[in-house]
Scaffold this active site. Sequence first.
Site, short mmCIF file in Angstrom:
data_model
loop_
_atom_site.label_atom_id
_atom_site.label_comp_id
_atom_site.label_asym_id
_atom_site.label_seq_id
_atom_site.Cartn_x
_atom_site.Cartn_y
_atom_site.Cartn_z
N GLY A 156 106.40 58.01 65.04
CA GLY A 156 106.05 58.36 66.41
C GLY A 156 107.05 59.21 67.17
N MET A 214 97.47 59.70 59.82
CA MET A 214 97.31 60.00 58.40
C MET A 214 95.89 59.88 57.85
SD MET A 214 100.25 60.92 58.06
CE MET A 214 100.99 61.05 56.46
N ASN A 232 96.32 68.77 66.28
CA ASN A 232 97.23 68.18 65.29
C ASN A 232 98.48 69.03 65.17
OD1 ASN A 232 98.04 66.44 63.09
ND2 ASN A 232 97.41 68.04 61.66
N ASN A 247 106.90 62.41 67.53
CA ASN A 247 106.13 63.39 68.32
C ASN A 247 105.47 62.74 69.53
OD1 ASN A 247 106.07 66.24 67.08
ND2 ASN A 247 105.93 64.86 65.31
N LEU A 277 89.51 62.70 60.41
CA LEU A 277 88.55 62.21 61.42
C LEU A 277 87.14 62.63 61.02
CD1 LEU A 277 90.62 62.95 64.62
CD2 LEU A 277 90.02 60.70 63.73
N HIS A 300 101.45 70.00 62.33
CA HIS A 300 101.62 69.94 60.87
C HIS A 300 102.90 70.71 60.49
CE1 HIS A 300 100.43 69.49 56.70
NE2 HIS A 300 100.84 70.73 56.53
C1 GRF Z 1 105.29 65.15 61.64
O1 GRF Z 1 106.11 65.87 60.77
C2 GRF Z 1 103.96 65.84 61.82
O2 GRF Z 1 104.06 67.22 61.72
C3 GRF Z 1 103.16 65.31 60.65
O3 GRF Z 1 103.56 63.96 60.53
C4 GRF Z 1 104.89 63.82 61.04
C5 GRF Z 1 104.83 62.73 62.05
O4 GRF Z 1 106.11 62.34 62.51
N1 GRF Z 1 101.75 65.46 60.88
P1 GRF Z 1 106.23 61.35 63.74
O5 GRF Z 1 105.43 60.09 63.40
O6 GRF Z 1 105.68 62.02 64.97
O7 GRF Z 1 107.70 61.06 63.85
#
Ligand code: GRF
Length: 180
Positions: free
Chosen positions: A10, A82, A99, A12, A85, A101
């Site tokens: 989490g 993960m 999203n 992000n 959808l 990525h």
């Molecule tokens: C990030 O690298 C994002 O780009 C990918 O999954 C990771 C999630 O990291 N989709 P976090 O859970 O936000 O730390």
Amino acid sequence: MIGVLVSGRGSNLQALLDQGLPVVAVASNRNDAYALVRARAAGVPTATFSLDCHADRAERDLVMSTWLEEHGVDLVVLAGYMHLLTKPFLDRFPGRVVNVHPSLLPAFPGLNAIQAALDAGVETTGITVHLVDEGLDTGPVLAQEALPLEPRETLEERIHAVEHRLLPTVVRAMIHACAP
Ligand code: GRF
């Protein structure tokens, strides 16, 4: 109002919260996701929608979308979520699911994108923020930022630093775009 879907640590989600964006609900497919601890610490309502508790993914997604709507969500951000959808979920939020990525899509979609870029030995990789469709990291690109692969020891750290800046920037622009 933003709903965030999470499955992991989490960071992000934390970046969105730290930037004062209006996150009103956080949902996960896993009840042990550390992201849920971050949400609760920020006073944001959380819920877990495990596949084990539903007939199939489409039914789970329908229930999850209803919960988000009940919390006033009109923009959904996938921050390390993960699961793909399904259509019932995407139809509830047309053009409003985003999203982040860790590669320059369409290169290296799917899991372990940072390691895939390292293994491929490309000179440049990066970060993509895109709209979500039913495919695996296939929706229209909203923003991308490139990074040199080297020094490889710091690649993961540099990618996350860019994610934590780029994702909130795009999300803020989308909120303002639909303001009256
Ligand atoms: C990030 O690298 C994002 O780009 C990918 O999954 C990771 C999630 O990291 N989709 P976090 O859970 O936000 O730390």
